[in-house]
Design a protein around this motif. Structure first.
Motif, PDB file in Angstrom:
ATOM      1  N   UNK A  15       0.835  -1.209   0.000  1.00 35.21           N
ATOM      2  CA  UNK A  15       0.000   0.000   0.000  1.00 35.21           C
ATOM      3  C   UNK A  15       0.868   1.258   0.000  1.00 35.21           C
ATOM      4  N   UNK A  16       1.914   1.234   0.837  1.00 34.60           N
ATOM      5  CA  UNK A  16       2.818   2.382   0.907  1.00 34.60           C
ATOM      6  C   UNK A  16       3.503   2.608  -0.445  1.00 34.60           C
ATOM      7  N   UNK A  18       2.384   1.921  -3.419  1.00 31.54           N
ATOM      8  CA  UNK A  18       1.432   2.529  -4.356  1.00 31.54           C
ATOM      9  C   UNK A  18       1.197   4.005  -4.023  1.00 31.54           C
ATOM     10  N   UNK A  19       1.143   4.321  -2.718  1.00 31.74           N
ATOM     11  CA  UNK A  19       0.959   5.717  -2.323  1.00 31.74           C
ATOM     12  C   UNK A  19       2.161   6.566  -2.760  1.00 31.74           C
ATOM     13  N   UNK A  20       3.370   6.024  -2.572  1.00 30.40           N
ATOM     14  CA  UNK A  20       4.577   6.751  -2.977  1.00 30.40           C
ATOM     15  C   UNK A  20       4.625   6.934  -4.497  1.00 30.40           C
ATOM     16  N   UNK A  21       4.202   5.907  -5.231  1.00 27.47           N
ATOM     17  CA  UNK A  21       4.178   6.013  -6.683  1.00 27.47           C
ATOM     18  C   UNK A  21       3.211   7.104  -7.121  1.00 27.47           C
ATOM     19  N   UNK A  22       2.048   7.160  -6.482  1.00 25.05           N
ATOM     20  CA  UNK A  22       1.059   8.168  -6.850  1.00 25.05           C
ATOM     21  C   UNK A  22       1.556   9.563  -6.493  1.00 25.05           C
ATOM     22  N   UNK A  23       2.253   9.688  -5.364  1.00 20.74           N
ATOM     23  CA  UNK A  23       2.795  10.984  -4.988  1.00 20.74           C
ATOM     24  C   UNK A  23       3.868  11.426  -5.993  1.00 20.74           C
ATOM     25  N   UNK A  24       4.693  10.478  -6.423  1.00 20.17           N
ATOM     26  CA  UNK A  24       5.718  10.805  -7.416  1.00 20.17           C
ATOM     27  C   UNK A  24       5.081  11.248  -8.722  1.00 20.17           C
ATOM     28  N   UNK A  71       4.637  -4.378  -7.002  1.00 21.32           N
ATOM     29  CA  UNK A  71       5.619  -5.103  -6.188  1.00 21.32           C
ATOM     30  C   UNK A  71       5.351  -6.602  -6.350  1.00 21.32           C
ATOM     31  N   UNK A  72       6.359  -7.350  -6.736  1.00 25.55           N
ATOM     32  CA  UNK A  72       6.141  -8.790  -6.907  1.00 25.55           C
ATOM     33  C   UNK A  72       7.133  -9.646  -6.151  1.00 25.55           C
ATOM     34  N   UNK A  73       8.056  -9.043  -5.410  1.00 26.22           N
ATOM     35  CA  UNK A  73       8.990  -9.875  -4.665  1.00 26.22           C
ATOM     36  C   UNK A  73       9.794  -9.106  -3.644  1.00 26.22           C
ATOM     37  N   UNK A  74      10.519  -9.862  -2.857  1.00 27.50           N
ATOM     38  CA  UNK A  74      11.385  -9.291  -1.828  1.00 27.50           C
ATOM     39  C   UNK A  74      12.571 -10.218  -1.639  1.00 27.50           C
TER      40      UNK A  74
END
Length: 699
Positions: A15-16, A18-24, A71-74
């Protein structure tokens, strides 16, 4: 995937992200909008404004991922220096890089060196990883988590060939939509090695059906643009596909990976001012693909560089201006000697013609004065058009293929009579109505090379080169088609992808050497092979292997990771008399389509038919009220598509019905290879329907 103890915390991180992507995105939009959009200012300020707009638009396009997974991995890493202290670092791997308000990374772009370990690490060589985690998501919604723990426990992992099997199998089981999906979240180690291979030189990727060679090629294009932004962003990256159906099928992949600047085309798109539809028969295709056509086209151009047949006399006041046949022949000789391309010499020919006319004048008018007074005279224009016409490639081919005298003159020394007669076509008096076959494209390009741009149209006639070229289904290209690619390569950097076993064109290749030798070789070519099959279930691969043993006995079939699956279904149509067979066959296909649609749900279905049965099966499905399309008309936009083997190549579908395999063997160019293509397209279900006896190749 079952519920994971860290499910909620991982959902919060996604979620974070996606929020950062939208802010960018909002920040970039604000920066773009802050740039003055007016027309005023100095040239420098306008230029800088345009550059900022272009960069902002490019960045916005990269961040526009729609409903795709961000995001698909870590990966959890432990550095050698910090392992004793138990210090671990986690990096989230995703489609594009995302940072928070402090510019700390929230998501690492999948193309970075850091992300390489996500794809390459194995139990034998964990590459410093303690854990690899796969996310299954739909947009920002986390659906499941799949963990692989390394920690030296190599024996607890699989062989290291296939990572993230839970996420991979989930992706493989999804219904097909008629558009190719990216595999960025499930790239496997052997695929990643190819994607990240060095830029210079020719990389050949041999891969059997279902090994992911097409998506590997597209992901390689995206990776190279990221890793070599300079110089490739300026030089350009070109992706070549075999036909329009295929281009429509793959068009979403690169934009979904954040790269919208790659040009995707078929060969016909590379030659300006032409229209190409359809393909020639095998014999004609063989002739047009032969390197002897270089000399034929060169002679066709030379035949349009001609001295006058009789002396030119032009009334000029009380006198006649003259240009003798010998003088016109000397002008032609000089033009041929001085200029590399035909059209570039036109101005020289004009100038020399008027100069010779001026020499014959008794009143000492200059060549410029005579040109101004005579350039609109019909007799002068006819003389110039005879001696040295300005030509488009389409005009050259329309004339020399459409006029028996020119055709014989161009071909007689280089082709047998039976061969050059295959080139004949009806001459069209309207240039705007000209339509060529796709097999004519390399001839048109050869003509463009020899003719060069028209004097007043240099930019629109120019041939563009590219810093890297990716070619799918490269095994089907003729020597003349390979020359088209050679001309578009700026520095010899190419990725060739294909399967020798699926070579079905009129110019089949039994190995990659015969292909590579036609291309620029500034360094030794590299050959990579994809050996793991992901698309085909084991039972379908077993049947396909029997066909492969005939189609390309020198190749081994891919190793399918999907050991279980539906057994291929063989349906024999009972028709006593030959006259009944087509009708009974069509009725059987209609019933099979209906039953398959009940099974695949929203998945897609292809009816693979030999060319002679397209109209029959298309008509039967239409009469039965089944919504469907044909590949040549609708691509794969409909759930049910009637398609010939030549257009099936490179596609994947949920269910495939192969109609009359014996006809495919008999009618199609390279029958066993065409049948191999047909039986290797399905990810789930394969049905073969036939009249008469089943071909031995399938028993």
């Amino acid at each position: 995937m079952s519920k994971h103890p860290e499910f909620q915390s991982e959902q919060e991180h996604i979620n974070k992200a996606h929020e950062c992507l939208e802010r960018s995105r909002s920040e970039v939009e604000s920066m773009r909008d802050a740039v003055d959009g007016g027309r005023g200012g100095t040239y420098q300020s306008r230029f800088e404004r345009d550059v900022m707009w272009d960069r902002a638009d490019s960045r916005l396009a990269q961040m526009d991922i729609g409903d795709l997974s961000l995001v698909f991995g870590r990966i959890d890493t432990v550095d050698d220096d910090s392992e004793a202290l138990g210090e671990e670092e986690a990096y989230y791997i995703g489609r594009v890089a995302v940072a928070d308000e402090n510019r700390d990374p929230v998501v690492v772009d999948w193309r970075t060196p850091m992300a390489e370990r996500f794809y390459r690490a194995t139990g034998v060589d964990p590459m410093g990883l303690k854990r690899r985690r796969y996310f299954s998501t739909r947009g920002p919604t986390l659906l499941g988590i799949d963990d692989e723990i390394f920690d030296g426990a190599a024996e607890e992992l699989d062989s290291g060939q296939v990572q993230g099997q839970g996420a991979l199998f989930a992706a493989l089981e999804e219904s097909r939509s008629g558009k190719l999906s990216d595999i960025v979240g499930t790239i496997q180690a052997e695929q990643d090695r190819i994607i990240r291979s060095e830029l210079p030189g020719i990389l050949v990727v041999q891969g059997g059906p279902g090994t992911g060679k097409t998506v590997v090629a597209l992901h390689r294009a995206a990776y190279l643009l990221y890793a070599h932004r300079f110089p490739l962003e300026g030089q350009g990256v070109l992706v070549i596909g075999p036909n329009r159906v295929f281009l429509s099928y793959i068009e979403q992949v690169l934009p979904s990976l954040g790269e919208a600047g790659v040009r995707i085309a078929q060969l016909a798109d590379l030659v300006p001012h032409i229209r190409a539809l359809g393909f020639d028969d095998e014999a004609t295709s063989r002739v047009k693909g032969d390197l002897r056509m270089i000399k034929v086209i060169r002679k066709a151009v030379a035949d349009r560089q001609r001295p006058l047949r009789e002396e030119l006399r032009i009334p000029y006041g009380v006198q006649n201006l003259r240009l003798s046949v010998e003088e016109s022949a000397e002008i032609v000789r000089q033009a041929r000697r001085r200029f590399r391309t035909h059209n570039a010499a036109r101005k020289f020919v004009e100038a020399e013609l008027y100069a010779k006319l001026a020499e014959s004048a008794r009143n000492e008018d200059s060549a410029e004065v005579i040109k101004e007074r005579l350039r609109r005279e019909l007799v002068v224009r006819e003389a110039l058009e005879w001696m040295w016409p300005v030509l488009l490639p389409s005009e050259l081919l329309n004339d020399f293929m459409g006029l028996p005298g020119l055709l014989r003159s161009a071909c007689d020394r280089y082709l047998d009579r039976d061969e050059w007669r295959l080139l004949a076509r009806t001459r069209n008096p309207e240039i705007s109505d000209l339509i060529f076959s796709h097999n004519d494209v390399p001839l048109l390009d050869e003509a463009l090379e020899l003719l060069g741009p028209r004097p007043a149209h240099k930019e629109e006639d120019a041939v563009r080169t590219f810093g890297h070229i990716v070619v799918d289904e490269a095994q089907d290209l003729s020597p003349m088609q390979l020359r088209v690619l050679d001309r578009r390569s700026l520095n010899g950097s190419m990725t060739l992808v294909g399967d020798i076993a699926q070579s079905t064109s009129a110019w089949p290749h039994d190995d990659w050497d015969s292909i590579v030798e036609q291309l620029p070789r500034r360094r030794e070519p590299r050959l990579e092979e994809l050996t793991i099959g992901y698309r085909l279930p084991g039972p379908i691969m077993d049947l396909a292997s029997r066909v492969l043993a005939v189609a390309a006995p020198q190749l081994d079939p891919p190793t399918s990771i999907r050991k279980v699956g539906e057994e291929p279904k063989i349906v024999a149509v009972d028709a006593t008399y030959a006259a009944e067979q087509v009708g009974a066959l069509a009725a059987a296909v209609v019933e099979l389509v209906r039953s398959e649609l009940d099974v695949v749900g929203s998945g897609n279905l292809a009816v693979a038919v030999p060319s002679s049965l397209v109209a029959v099966i298309d008509g039967a499905l239409g009469a039965a009220g089944i919504d469907h399309g044909t590949a040549t008309e609708q691509g794969l936009d409909r759930q049910v598509t009637v398609v010939t083997p030549s257009l099936l190549k490179g596609l994947e579908l949920d269910s495939v019905i192969v109609v009359e395999p014996q006809r495919i063997l008999d009618e199609q160019v390279r029958g066993p290879q065409s049948l191999y293509v047909s039986v290797t397209r399905s990810t789930k279900r394969l049905t073969i329907v036939h009249t008469g006896e089943l071909p031995e190749i399938l028993r």
